[in-house]
Design a protein around this motif. Structure first.
Motif, PDB file in Angstrom:
ATOM      1  N   MET A  92       2.958 -42.017   8.381  1.00 34.28           N
ATOM      2  CA  MET A  92       2.276 -43.182   8.940  1.00 34.28           C
ATOM      3  C   MET A  92       3.178 -43.935   9.908  1.00 34.28           C
ATOM      4  SD  MET A  92       0.189 -44.756   5.717  1.00 34.28           S
ATOM      5  CE  MET A  92      -1.019 -43.751   4.832  1.00 34.28           C
ATOM      6  N   SER A  93       4.448 -44.098   9.538  1.00 34.06           N
ATOM      7  CA  SER A  93       5.381 -44.793  10.423  1.00 34.06           C
ATOM      8  C   SER A  93       5.547 -44.037  11.733  1.00 34.06           C
ATOM      9  CB  SER A  93       6.743 -44.947   9.732  1.00 34.06           C
ATOM     10  OG  SER A  93       6.627 -45.729   8.548  1.00 34.06           O
ATOM     11  N   THR A  94       5.574 -42.702  11.647  1.00 32.38           N
ATOM     12  CA  THR A  94       5.707 -41.886  12.853  1.00 32.38           C
ATOM     13  C   THR A  94       4.488 -42.024  13.754  1.00 32.38           C
ATOM     14  OG1 THR A  94       7.077 -40.278  11.666  1.00 32.38           O
ATOM     15  CG2 THR A  94       6.072 -39.544  13.716  1.00 32.38           C
ATOM     16  N   LEU A  95       3.290 -41.949  13.156  1.00 33.96           N
ATOM     17  CA  LEU A  95       2.062 -42.071  13.951  1.00 33.96           C
ATOM     18  C   LEU A  95       1.918 -43.467  14.539  1.00 33.96           C
ATOM     19  CD1 LEU A  95      -0.451 -40.098  11.671  1.00 33.96           C
ATOM     20  CD2 LEU A  95       0.659 -39.318  13.773  1.00 33.96           C
ATOM     21  N   ALA A  96       2.325 -44.488  13.768  1.00 37.22           N
ATOM     22  CA  ALA A  96       2.234 -45.862  14.266  1.00 37.22           C
ATOM     23  C   ALA A  96       3.207 -46.117  15.407  1.00 37.22           C
ATOM     24  CB  ALA A  96       2.503 -46.845  13.137  1.00 37.22           C
ATOM     25  N   SER A  97       4.234 -45.269  15.522  1.00 33.01           N
ATOM     26  CA  SER A  97       5.222 -45.440  16.587  1.00 33.01           C
ATOM     27  C   SER A  97       4.902 -44.614  17.824  1.00 33.01           C
ATOM     28  CB  SER A  97       6.621 -45.048  16.076  1.00 33.01           C
ATOM     29  OG  SER A  97       6.993 -45.813  14.955  1.00 33.01           O
ATOM     30  N   THR A  98       4.035 -43.609  17.676  1.00 34.35           N
ATOM     31  CA  THR A  98       3.806 -42.672  18.777  1.00 34.35           C
ATOM     32  C   THR A  98       2.391 -42.697  19.346  1.00 34.35           C
ATOM     33  OG1 THR A  98       3.330 -40.914  17.156  1.00 34.35           O
ATOM     34  CG2 THR A  98       5.599 -41.104  17.951  1.00 34.35           C
ATOM     35  N   ILE A 105      -1.451 -51.390  14.309  1.00 35.06           N
ATOM     36  CA  ILE A 105      -1.412 -51.647  12.861  1.00 35.06           C
ATOM     37  C   ILE A 105      -0.012 -52.123  12.511  1.00 35.06           C
ATOM     38  CG2 ILE A 105      -1.771 -50.661  10.580  1.00 35.06           C
ATOM     39  CD1 ILE A 105      -3.477 -48.505  11.865  1.00 35.06           C
ATOM     40  N   LYS A 106       0.120 -53.360  12.145  1.00 30.15           N
ATOM     41  CA  LYS A 106       1.435 -53.936  11.872  1.00 30.15           C
ATOM     42  C   LYS A 106       1.816 -53.856  10.391  1.00 30.15           C
ATOM     43  CE  LYS A 106       1.982 -54.968  16.141  1.00 30.15           C
ATOM     44  NZ  LYS A 106       2.928 -54.161  16.963  1.00 30.15           N
ATOM     45  N   PHE A 107       0.828 -53.831   9.513  1.00 32.87           N
ATOM     46  CA  PHE A 107       1.094 -53.733   8.078  1.00 32.87           C
ATOM     47  C   PHE A 107       0.441 -52.456   7.558  1.00 32.87           C
ATOM     48  CE2 PHE A 107       1.260 -58.271   9.066  1.00 32.87           C
ATOM     49  CZ  PHE A 107       2.529 -58.572   8.599  1.00 32.87           C
ATOM     50  N   LEU A 108       1.253 -51.552   7.062  1.00 33.45           N
ATOM     51  CA  LEU A 108       0.795 -50.197   6.752  1.00 33.45           C
ATOM     52  C   LEU A 108       0.417 -49.998   5.281  1.00 33.45           C
ATOM     53  CD1 LEU A 108       3.508 -48.356   8.878  1.00 33.45           C
ATOM     54  CD2 LEU A 108       1.105 -48.703   9.465  1.00 33.45           C
ATOM     55  N   GLY A 109       0.394 -51.074   4.512  1.00 26.92           N
ATOM     56  CA  GLY A 109      -0.010 -50.946   3.119  1.00 26.92           C
ATOM     57  C   GLY A 109      -1.473 -50.573   2.969  1.00 26.92           C
ATOM     58  N   VAL A 159     -11.372 -49.905  12.462  1.00 30.00           N
ATOM     59  CA  VAL A 159     -11.521 -48.552  11.958  1.00 30.00           C
ATOM     60  C   VAL A 159     -10.185 -47.805  11.930  1.00 30.00           C
ATOM     61  CG1 VAL A 159     -12.058 -47.610  14.233  1.00 30.00           C
ATOM     62  CG2 VAL A 159     -12.872 -46.435  12.189  1.00 30.00           C
ATOM     63  N   GLU A 160      -9.246 -48.193  12.818  1.00 24.91           N
ATOM     64  CA  GLU A 160      -7.984 -47.462  12.903  1.00 24.91           C
ATOM     65  C   GLU A 160      -7.180 -47.528  11.614  1.00 24.91           C
ATOM     66  OE1 GLU A 160      -8.881 -49.805  14.975  1.00 24.91           O
ATOM     67  OE2 GLU A 160      -9.131 -48.912  16.981  1.00 24.91           O
ATOM     68  N   GLY A 165      -5.146 -43.781   7.181  1.00 19.98           N
ATOM     69  CA  GLY A 165      -4.987 -43.332   5.797  1.00 19.98           C
ATOM     70  C   GLY A 165      -5.686 -42.015   5.536  1.00 19.98           C
ATOM     71  N   ILE A 166      -6.870 -41.830   6.130  1.00 19.39           N
ATOM     72  CA  ILE A 166      -7.603 -40.575   5.960  1.00 19.39           C
ATOM     73  C   ILE A 166      -6.861 -39.417   6.608  1.00 19.39           C
ATOM     74  CG2 ILE A 166      -9.703 -39.357   6.667  1.00 19.39           C
ATOM     75  CD1 ILE A 166     -11.267 -41.882   6.191  1.00 19.39           C
ATOM     76  N   ILE A 167      -6.334 -39.623   7.808  1.00 19.05           N
ATOM     77  CA  ILE A 167      -5.623 -38.556   8.507  1.00 19.05           C
ATOM     78  C   ILE A 167      -4.382 -38.127   7.727  1.00 19.05           C
ATOM     79  CG2 ILE A 167      -4.271 -38.023  10.582  1.00 19.05           C
ATOM     80  CD1 ILE A 167      -6.219 -39.780  12.150  1.00 19.05           C
ATOM     81  N   VAL A 168      -3.575 -39.082   7.304  1.00 18.28           N
ATOM     82  CA  VAL A 168      -2.363 -38.755   6.561  1.00 18.28           C
ATOM     83  C   VAL A 168      -2.710 -38.136   5.208  1.00 18.28           C
ATOM     84  CG1 VAL A 168      -0.282 -39.715   5.496  1.00 18.28           C
ATOM     85  CG2 VAL A 168      -1.026 -40.524   7.735  1.00 18.28           C
ATOM     86  N   GLY A 169      -3.747 -38.660   4.552  1.00 16.01           N
ATOM     87  CA  GLY A 169      -4.175 -38.087   3.280  1.00 16.01           C
ATOM     88  C   GLY A 169      -4.633 -36.648   3.429  1.00 16.01           C
ATOM     89  N   HIS A 170      -5.320 -36.345   4.530  1.00 18.14           N
ATOM     90  CA  HIS A 170      -5.790 -34.975   4.742  1.00 18.14           C
ATOM     91  C   HIS A 170      -4.626 -34.033   5.050  1.00 18.14           C
ATOM     92  CE1 HIS A 170      -8.689 -31.829   5.585  1.00 18.14           C
ATOM     93  NE2 HIS A 170      -7.993 -31.538   6.672  1.00 18.14           N
ATOM     94  N   VAL A 171      -3.641 -34.512   5.785  1.00 16.21           N
ATOM     95  CA  VAL A 171      -2.459 -33.683   6.048  1.00 16.21           C
ATOM     96  C   VAL A 171      -1.770 -33.323   4.734  1.00 16.21           C
ATOM     97  CG1 VAL A 171      -0.157 -33.652   7.093  1.00 16.21           C
ATOM     98  CG2 VAL A 171      -2.097 -34.561   8.380  1.00 16.21           C
TER      99      VAL A 171
END
Length: 259
Positions: A92-98, A105-109, A159-160, A165-171
């Motif tokens: 998530m941190s990687t996707l939020a940076s790239t 999204i500033k808070f990733l909880g 929606v983002e 969360g769905i994208i990372v969960g599916h990976v």
């Protein structure tokens, strides 16, 4: 789950009392990697906003579905559960940076909690669990993340956040459940991509189950011990699953093997 819940409530309470400022907690790539504010890698995952309906909504996700994962597919595998959270947070941190869409999204909880919902819903043992929305719209557990995504959009949430969360969960789901199965069938030498570091097994005192933490071994699930003298105890874990009914083969009876 208790540690994560306690940390989230403590940080939110501290912000509510103006002990700390949310401006020192949000995820920011430049502040982290250029100014050395490394605590933001953790703090952005434990702050869920001020006390509100949205805060309670996501705390419910953390309490319920993290606990269901602990008592379900990660039962007796605390090290693997922690590694799942570390993997999810790192991705998530990687996707939020790239990716620009997720950079807002500033808070990733929030997406981390949604990732746990997705993994619980897609885990093989919950494939036939029946659920319902407000008692009106029945659906099975694998569709739960998408139902919650639509509901979140209806109440005005971006929606983002849930989509991340769905994208990372599916990976994670693909690498943990799908890829090892396909690699085992096709005889690939690289059987597993996700391997829990041995140090986590040592820290949490878990038994190193064959297949976990070994990239060249097929995935072997832990054995579930059945207590014939106390049948109710065998289903204790599944009684907490929301909307769970009788098993699909509830009417079938087991017969002893005859030679």
């Amino acid at each position: 789950s208790r540690i994560y819940l306690t940390a989230s409530v403590a940080v939110t309470t501290a912000c509510f009392l103006d002990v700390i400022s949310p401006l020192t907690l949000y995820y920011n790539y430049d502040l982290i990697f250029q100014k050395g504010q490394w605590w933001r890698l953790v703090s952005s995952y434990v702050f869920f906003g001020t006390f509100s309906l949205d805060f309670l909504f996501h705390m419910y996700f953390v309490i319920r579905y993290c606990r269901l994962l602990e008592e379900g597919i990660f039962r007796g595998r605390t090290a693997d559960l922690v590694f799942m959270l570390i993997f999810g947070a790192a991705l998530m941190s990687t996707l939020a940076s790239t990716i620009d869409s997720f950079a807002r999204i500033k808070f990733l909880g929030h997406p981390l909690a949604f990732m746990m919902v997705y993994i619980w819903g897609r885990s093989p043992e919950n494939a036939n669990v029946r659920m319902g929305l407000l008692g009106l719209f029945p659906f099975s557990a694998p569709y739960l993340p998408w139902v919650l995504l639509i509901f979140s959009m209806m109440i005005g949430n971006p929606v983002e956040t849930d989509l991340l969360g769905i994208i990372v969960g599916h990976v994670y789901y693909f690498l943990e459940f799908v890829y090892p199965y396909v690699a085992d069938i096709r005889g690939w030498r690289w059987r597993r991509i996700l391997c829990t570091p041995a140090i986590l097994y040592h820290v949490f005192g878990d038994e190193h189950i064959h297949g976990y933490g070994n990239m060249f071994a097929p995935r072997v699930a832990p054995i579930r011990v059945v207590d014939a003298a106390n049948p109710a105890a065998n289903d204790a874990v599944h009684n907490d699953v929301p909307g769970a009914g009788e098993p699909v083969n509830a009417g079938a009876q087991e017969h002893p093997h005859q030679d």
